[in-house]
Write a protein that holds these residues in place. Sequence first.
Motif, PDB file in Angstrom:
ATOM      1  N   GLU A 355     -14.564  50.408 -44.033  1.00  0.00           N
ATOM      2  CA  GLU A 355     -13.194  50.342 -43.374  1.00  0.00           C
ATOM      3  C   GLU A 355     -12.757  49.790 -42.000  1.00  0.00           C
ATOM      4  O   GLU A 355     -12.091  49.085 -41.727  1.00  0.00           O
ATOM      5  CB  GLU A 355     -12.447  51.842 -43.261  1.00  0.00           C
ATOM      6  CG  GLU A 355     -12.342  52.515 -44.695  1.00  0.00           C
ATOM      7  CD  GLU A 355     -11.328  51.472 -45.541  1.00  0.00           C
ATOM      8  OE1 GLU A 355     -10.197  51.283 -45.118  1.00  0.00           O
ATOM      9  OE2 GLU A 355     -11.647  51.076 -46.578  1.00  0.00           O
ATOM     10  N   SER A 356     -14.188  49.794 -41.253  1.00  0.00           N
ATOM     11  CA  SER A 356     -13.994  49.178 -40.147  1.00  0.00           C
ATOM     12  C   SER A 356     -14.295  47.713 -40.116  1.00  0.00           C
ATOM     13  O   SER A 356     -13.642  46.799 -39.442  1.00  0.00           O
ATOM     14  CB  SER A 356     -15.425  49.744 -39.140  1.00  0.00           C
ATOM     15  OG  SER A 356     -15.343  50.913 -38.820  1.00  0.00           O
ATOM     16  N   ASP A 359     -11.009  46.375 -40.959  1.00  0.00           N
ATOM     17  CA  ASP A 359     -10.227  46.117 -39.856  1.00  0.00           C
ATOM     18  C   ASP A 359     -10.541  44.889 -38.890  1.00  0.00           C
ATOM     19  O   ASP A 359      -9.763  44.150 -38.485  1.00  0.00           O
ATOM     20  CB  ASP A 359     -10.286  47.479 -39.037  1.00  0.00           C
ATOM     21  CG  ASP A 359      -9.222  47.543 -38.034  1.00  0.00           C
ATOM     22  OD1 ASP A 359      -8.122  47.996 -38.390  1.00  0.00           O
ATOM     23  OD2 ASP A 359      -9.298  47.448 -36.884  1.00  0.00           O
ATOM     24  N   PRO A 369      -3.469  45.475 -41.020  1.00  0.00           N
ATOM     25  CA  PRO A 369      -4.471  46.211 -41.870  1.00  0.00           C
ATOM     26  C   PRO A 369      -4.225  46.754 -43.342  1.00  0.00           C
ATOM     27  O   PRO A 369      -4.956  46.724 -43.984  1.00  0.00           O
ATOM     28  CB  PRO A 369      -5.114  47.158 -40.803  1.00  0.00           C
ATOM     29  CG  PRO A 369      -4.701  46.633 -39.464  1.00  0.00           C
ATOM     30  CD  PRO A 369      -3.413  45.848 -39.603  1.00  0.00           C
ATOM     31  N   GLY A 426      -4.698  52.998 -35.609  1.00  0.00           N
ATOM     32  CA  GLY A 426      -5.681  52.755 -36.362  1.00  0.00           C
ATOM     33  C   GLY A 426      -5.607  53.501 -37.583  1.00  0.00           C
ATOM     34  O   GLY A 426      -4.973  54.466 -37.476  1.00  0.00           O
ATOM     35  N   ASN A 711     -11.023  52.306 -35.151  1.00  0.00           N
ATOM     36  CA  ASN A 711     -10.047  50.984 -35.392  1.00  0.00           C
ATOM     37  C   ASN A 711      -8.898  51.219 -34.337  1.00  0.00           C
ATOM     38  O   ASN A 711      -8.320  50.387 -33.694  1.00  0.00           O
ATOM     39  CB  ASN A 711      -9.338  50.935 -37.101  1.00  0.00           C
ATOM     40  CG  ASN A 711     -10.510  50.750 -37.789  1.00  0.00           C
ATOM     41  OD1 ASN A 711     -11.650  50.071 -37.587  1.00  0.00           O
ATOM     42  ND2 ASN A 711     -10.319  50.944 -39.121  1.00  0.00           N
ATOM     43  N   ASN A 715      -7.869  48.849 -31.120  1.00  0.00           N
ATOM     44  CA  ASN A 715      -6.555  48.413 -30.664  1.00  0.00           C
ATOM     45  C   ASN A 715      -6.034  48.613 -29.469  1.00  0.00           C
ATOM     46  O   ASN A 715      -5.432  47.841 -28.838  1.00  0.00           O
ATOM     47  CB  ASN A 715      -5.683  49.210 -31.918  1.00  0.00           C
ATOM     48  CG  ASN A 715      -4.102  48.806 -31.742  1.00  0.00           C
ATOM     49  OD1 ASN A 715      -3.207  49.556 -31.336  1.00  0.00           O
ATOM     50  ND2 ASN A 715      -3.739  47.640 -32.118  1.00  0.00           N
TER      51      ASN A 715
END
Length: 732
Positions: A355-356, A359, A369, A426, A711, A715
């Motif tokens: 998931e990182s 992103d 995303p 995120g 995430n 941001n």
Amino acid sequence: MSPQPQAAVGAPLSRVDGRLKVTGKALYAAEHDVKGALHAVIVDASVGRGRIASIDTRAALAQPGVLKVIHHGNAPKLPYRDNPASNNPPDGRRLRVFQDDQVLFHGQPVAVVVATTLEAAQHGASLVKVEYDERKPSTDLEKAKADKPTTYARGNAEAGLRNAPVRMDLTYRTARNHHNAMELHATIARWDGNKLTVWDKTQWVVGTQTELSTVFGVPMDSVRVISPFVGGGFGSGLRCWPHVVVAALVARELKRPVKLVLNRRQQYFGTGFRPAYEYRLRLGSDRRGRLAAMVQELDAETSSYEKFTENVMYAGQMMYSMPNVSQAYRTVPLDVNTPIYMRGPGFATASYVIESAMDELAAKLGIDPIELRRRNEPSEDESTNLPFSTRRLRECYTTGAREFGWNQRRAKPRSRREGDWLIGMGMAAGVYDTARMPAQAHVRLDADGTAVVDAAASDMGPGTYTSQTQVAADALGLTMRTVAFRLGDSLFPPTPPHGGSMTMASVGSAVLDGCNRVRQQAIKLAVEDRESPLYGAEARDVIVRGGRLHLNSEPARGETYQRLLTRNKRSHLEALGSFAGPAAKERHSFYAYNATFAEVAVDAALGLVRIRRVLGVYDAGRIISPKLADSQAIGGMVGGIGHALLEHTVTDHRDGRIVNANLADYLVPVNADVPDLKAIYLDGEDPNADPLGVKGLAELVMIGVAPAIANAVFNATGRRVRELPITAEALL
């Protein structure tokens, strides 16, 4: 057949055992009053590798109250038979306490002091002098040699990467985490002839029973394990650890009951932990973000004597649609104790990385995303070519974005500021497999209209007592207060481990089956009884509500359980309920899903991260108990905050010593770290998974939290940190 009314299931009920807990009447492992119990304290190795050269116990034995010191030089030889009933036992040779002079890791039990009081045992343990022939241990994941990998592949990932217009090569690292549940691991052991009883902190009473049976070479029915309450576990109680064997060994040698409680420091090497990982991920996509290939190389720590593995590969195989995938999962043997499952095992680590990376890809391509994830949503499980039983991730995204206010997120990092604080948002997706295993439950309906349901399950906090009572009450047509659910005793029908989010699906389905059988017995008795108002009725038209059987279409025509059984001179009705587990060949792909959203504030000068709010939206099937579900979701989010920002074990590689083996230096979230947390559950069920339609929740609620926070930190700051936990130093 007329459906049974559902009055308890789905209702936000308080815990049936809540009063016992808040009044201190719930007995945990170390609190049972076993007459004449002695106290035992383990002496643990102060070196990370080597052999014991000598043990001097004279000073300890000279202390008032100290009765004996047991070590490899005077301990009896134990059978240590293979334990085929163990839950996915690691390959290798399990630690055999006091059976030889070898030291395999820092903190290994090398002796035990037994005394009439705890203080005498503790003082005696401090006086035992052990000399070692020491060797330098190998405890550094990055420097040790890995085992042969477990692999998975579809398509041609390397070719797919070469041909992809967009390529990324990323390496992430996650720290070792320890469970640190409130209740310390403890065991009281007592032998009555050749029969052993232990009161133990365990998440699997049957597992502890089988392990002790094989270690001591006694029949299964000669071992009884009792564990009515568990003060938190998070996976640490899924295995019978060496201290349990030590307690039983000492009790047999001294012919007295013995209590052994690990102290907080000993928790760090006396039980397992979430292993550290180095996780390299290479991915390729087109310029619209459609994934073409992904190559994953994972290195994870394990012990030198056992090979621990977990389900860390599944998420990378099925979460997103792509034709080319390659995985290599290597365990790295180190001079440490064996890891064990920890909340969200495998999936929490994999989801953080994947998931990182998603992103990072979204940021590189300038795609939202959520939109990137939507573009890569699979139509089936591409690792098995099976249809998803249910998969409502798109709905999780939509609901979460709306409720969280995702449209207020600024796509450009470091563009929102409130005074000294940089603000970021995120999100991440999460997945966990829907685990089910065979289980049984005994149901007894007494003539007074009350019922007792027994199963050898555990309750480490999710509310097993309550949720199983809800299922039983509705299936029997009784009120909650007239049903008693009993657990935590190996004399009860066997159940699987209390972990992996499988208890509700497995034990709950067995409870449902047993209660349905008893209710049907009562209905059959009524419709065949000439004196019953229900005589001659169709059994399928009879329901039970509030302990009263009646026609669904004619509520006035009926009678109570109590009247029916008393008239027929039946003291009770009973049945053994069972659940067979998943089919030998699955026809669907079973997973639960979530979308997690986080907002953070980062101090621009100091790098301090503060979580402002977290939202989780869950596709977890039927929710049996919304109040308990919220408890699990909040706890999972808090655990995810710890995973992301605080928790990590520090090892001194010179001798293998864990430097921060205490709750002052191993940081976990406290109230000041916990923000506004909210959970939303999609309404629905999964009838293909199990009779209750549940998919599991307790593991899922932690998965996705750490990457959502990571995430959000990106941001807020524009700084991508690829190592957990995220520290202030990494952001300065």
